[in-house]
Design a protein around this motif. Sequence first.
Motif, PDB file in Angstrom:
ATOM      1  N   SER A 180      16.488  -0.521  -2.991  1.00 49.76           N
ATOM      2  CA  SER A 180      15.592   0.137  -3.762  1.00 49.76           C
ATOM      3  C   SER A 180      15.032   1.184  -3.073  1.00 49.76           C
ATOM      4  N   ARG A 181      15.284   2.629  -3.585  1.00 52.52           N
ATOM      5  CA  ARG A 181      15.069   3.846  -2.907  1.00 52.52           C
ATOM      6  C   ARG A 181      13.480   4.140  -3.130  1.00 52.52           C
ATOM      7  N   THR A 182      12.901   3.667  -3.854  1.00 51.99           N
ATOM      8  CA  THR A 182      11.644   3.989  -4.108  1.00 51.99           C
ATOM      9  C   THR A 182      10.891   2.962  -2.851  1.00 51.99           C
ATOM     10  N   VAL A 183      11.168   1.792  -2.613  1.00 47.21           N
ATOM     11  CA  VAL A 183      10.677   1.092  -1.509  1.00 47.21           C
ATOM     12  C   VAL A 183      10.914   1.671  -0.116  1.00 47.21           C
ATOM     13  N   HIS A 184      12.244   2.369  -0.018  1.00 46.51           N
ATOM     14  CA  HIS A 184      12.571   3.076   1.253  1.00 46.51           C
ATOM     15  C   HIS A 184      11.634   3.994   1.407  1.00 46.51           C
ATOM     16  N   SER A 185      11.206   4.925   0.345  1.00 49.45           N
ATOM     17  CA  SER A 185      10.299   6.123   0.670  1.00 49.45           C
ATOM     18  C   SER A 185       9.073   5.697   0.664  1.00 49.45           C
ATOM     19  N   LEU A 186       8.471   4.498   0.271  1.00 49.65           N
ATOM     20  CA  LEU A 186       7.198   4.118   0.567  1.00 49.65           C
ATOM     21  C   LEU A 186       6.754   3.773   1.676  1.00 49.65           C
ATOM     22  N   LEU A 187       7.578   3.026   2.600  1.00 49.60           N
ATOM     23  CA  LEU A 187       7.217   2.881   3.898  1.00 49.60           C
ATOM     24  C   LEU A 187       6.793   3.794   4.933  1.00 49.60           C
ATOM     25  N   PRO A 188       7.399   4.997   5.017  1.00 47.20           N
ATOM     26  CA  PRO A 188       6.838   5.806   5.835  1.00 47.20           C
ATOM     27  C   PRO A 188       5.432   6.316   5.600  1.00 47.20           C
ATOM     28  N   LEU A 189       5.091   6.341   4.045  1.00 41.98           N
ATOM     29  CA  LEU A 189       3.886   6.716   3.643  1.00 41.98           C
ATOM     30  C   LEU A 189       2.661   5.408   3.887  1.00 41.98           C
ATOM     31  N   LEU A 190       3.259   4.342   3.674  1.00 44.68           N
ATOM     32  CA  LEU A 190       2.259   3.165   4.091  1.00 44.68           C
ATOM     33  C   LEU A 190       1.977   3.298   5.578  1.00 44.68           C
ATOM     34  N   ALA A 191       3.019   3.434   6.385  1.00 39.60           N
ATOM     35  CA  ALA A 191       2.481   3.614   7.875  1.00 39.60           C
ATOM     36  C   ALA A 191       1.768   4.570   8.297  1.00 39.60           C
ATOM     37  N   LEU A 192       1.066   5.448   7.493  1.00 36.39           N
ATOM     38  CA  LEU A 192      -0.024   6.593   7.905  1.00 36.39           C
ATOM     39  C   LEU A 192      -1.268   5.708   7.916  1.00 36.39           C
ATOM     40  N   TYR A 193      -1.325   4.566   6.952  1.00 37.63           N
ATOM     41  CA  TYR A 193      -2.635   4.272   7.148  1.00 37.63           C
ATOM     42  C   TYR A 193      -3.024   3.099   7.953  1.00 37.63           C
ATOM     43  N   GLN A 194      -4.385   2.986   8.247  1.00 32.36           N
ATOM     44  CA  GLN A 194      -4.825   1.927   9.369  1.00 32.36           C
ATOM     45  C   GLN A 194      -4.869   0.707   8.588  1.00 32.36           C
ATOM     46  N   GLY A 195      -4.312  -0.295   9.441  1.00 31.00           N
ATOM     47  CA  GLY A 195      -4.431  -1.817   8.976  1.00 31.00           C
ATOM     48  C   GLY A 195      -3.968  -2.139   7.970  1.00 31.00           C
ATOM     49  N   VAL A 196      -2.637  -1.353   7.375  1.00 38.56           N
ATOM     50  CA  VAL A 196      -2.322  -1.910   5.910  1.00 38.56           C
ATOM     51  C   VAL A 196      -1.381  -2.982   6.553  1.00 38.56           C
ATOM     52  N   GLN A 197      -1.336  -3.986   5.611  1.00 34.23           N
ATOM     53  CA  GLN A 197      -0.342  -5.200   5.931  1.00 34.23           C
ATOM     54  C   GLN A 197       0.599  -5.251   4.832  1.00 34.23           C
ATOM     55  N   VAL A 198       1.881  -5.481   5.116  1.00 32.66           N
ATOM     56  CA  VAL A 198       3.129  -5.700   4.098  1.00 32.66           C
ATOM     57  C   VAL A 198       3.723  -6.972   4.364  1.00 32.66           C
ATOM     58  N   GLN A 199       3.933  -7.516   3.183  1.00 30.10           N
ATOM     59  CA  GLN A 199       4.605  -8.752   2.996  1.00 30.10           C
ATOM     60  C   GLN A 199       5.728  -8.395   2.074  1.00 30.10           C
ATOM     61  N   LEU A 200       6.931  -8.927   2.535  1.00 29.80           N
ATOM     62  CA  LEU A 200       8.222  -8.828   1.590  1.00 29.80           C
ATOM     63  C   LEU A 200       8.626 -10.229   1.019  1.00 29.80           C
ATOM     64  N   VAL A 201       9.100  -9.873  -0.284  1.00 31.67           N
ATOM     65  CA  VAL A 201       9.676 -11.278  -0.983  1.00 31.67           C
ATOM     66  C   VAL A 201      10.831 -10.703  -1.465  1.00 31.67           C
ATOM     67  N   SER A 202      12.027 -11.319  -1.035  1.00 29.28           N
ATOM     68  CA  SER A 202      13.230 -11.012  -1.747  1.00 29.28           C
ATOM     69  C   SER A 202      14.247 -12.016  -1.392  1.00 29.28           C
ATOM     70  N   PRO A 203      15.393 -12.155  -2.351  1.00 29.02           N
ATOM     71  CA  PRO A 203      16.436 -13.044  -1.639  1.00 29.02           C
ATOM     72  C   PRO A 203      16.941 -12.670  -0.362  1.00 29.02           C
ATOM     73  N   PRO A 204      17.403 -13.566   0.280  1.00 29.39           N
ATOM     74  CA  PRO A 204      17.845 -13.083   1.722  1.00 29.39           C
ATOM     75  C   PRO A 204      18.871 -11.970   1.847  1.00 29.39           C
ATOM     76  N   ASP A 205      19.827 -11.940   0.934  1.00 31.52           N
ATOM     77  CA  ASP A 205      20.873 -10.882   0.846  1.00 31.52           C
ATOM     78  C   ASP A 205      20.371  -9.586   0.341  1.00 31.52           C
ATOM     79  N   LEU A 206      19.031  -9.447  -0.258  1.00 30.07           N
ATOM     80  CA  LEU A 206      18.626  -8.104  -0.823  1.00 30.07           C
ATOM     81  C   LEU A 206      17.329  -7.937   0.145  1.00 30.07           C
TER      82      LEU A 206
END
Length: 312
Positions: free
Chosen positions: A164-190
Amino acid sequence: MHLLTTSRFTDRSELDRFFQTVDLMQKPHIKGVDPVYQARGKVMAIVKDEASTRTRVSFEVAMKKLGGDVTLLDMDKKSSVAKGETLEDTIRTVSEYVDVLVLRHSEKGAVERAAAKSRVPVINAGDGDGEHPTQALLDVYTMHKEFDGLDGVNIMLVGDLKHSRTVHSLLPLLALYQGVQVQLVSPPDLMLLPEHYGLLRKAGIEPAASSDLKKRISLDPPDVVYVVREQKERRDPGACKRFDYPVMGEEEMGLLPATAIVMHPLPRCGELPVTLDTDPRCAIWRQVRNGMYVRMALLYNLFNNNTFLPSK
Ligand code: NCD
């Protein structure tokens, strides 16, 4: 001068100022600024070799609302690409005619090749399984608006995170915020690739990962569930497996806090049932509308001060 990746946003205050411009696009008369004629006499080219609904239409409408005009080139059908012309020559040609070029391409990295030849600013509107910066800007703007800022927000990314290119672009922006928590849910191969994990770890974010959506929601109820579709067209057909793809359905919705929201860049293919649209926590149509204002703000900045970012 180009907008190819969200990694170019390295300063949180830059993003905050950009979001103020997005707000301005929604109430221009109140703030005493009229963006309507910012793009008068300017032309945008939307060049693509891949399907697009929201990105294409919202860019087109954004440009027209600012008083500009738009031309569309479908590279897979009637353009000279069908005769064997290279992407580079096509882009150089179009850039001789227009003021800004929006490119959607099926190949990761094609936008860099295009930008190297273009005489005008290029906006990446999705390159294969690479990036989709304007979608991520509208996604983060939506979160920012719904929660009055993003610091400390708990975000669960669900689905085909690898492609998902939208997810890939989201990550650097989320990293600009303080204390953001990220959880990932995906089939292992994806699951996300190490290079994508790196974008979060650099900012000290250590995401919890699982393939069980219900379990993850119960363990650590998120503020935002961001769902993406299975990107079958980006996988090698020979390597296609049957996955237990996560679905954000009624039961999962029942486990979410009343204040949470569910987002999706769309198109959806069953992973977020339409029956949930009436739940006020479903923010997908608010996201779609914000997309137009985010693209207006980018163009407003570009024609105002020659860059997509606001001036200080
Ligand atoms: C996405 C895209 O094309 O990358 N959609 C969009 O632009 N709103 C998501 C997708 O294709 O899954």
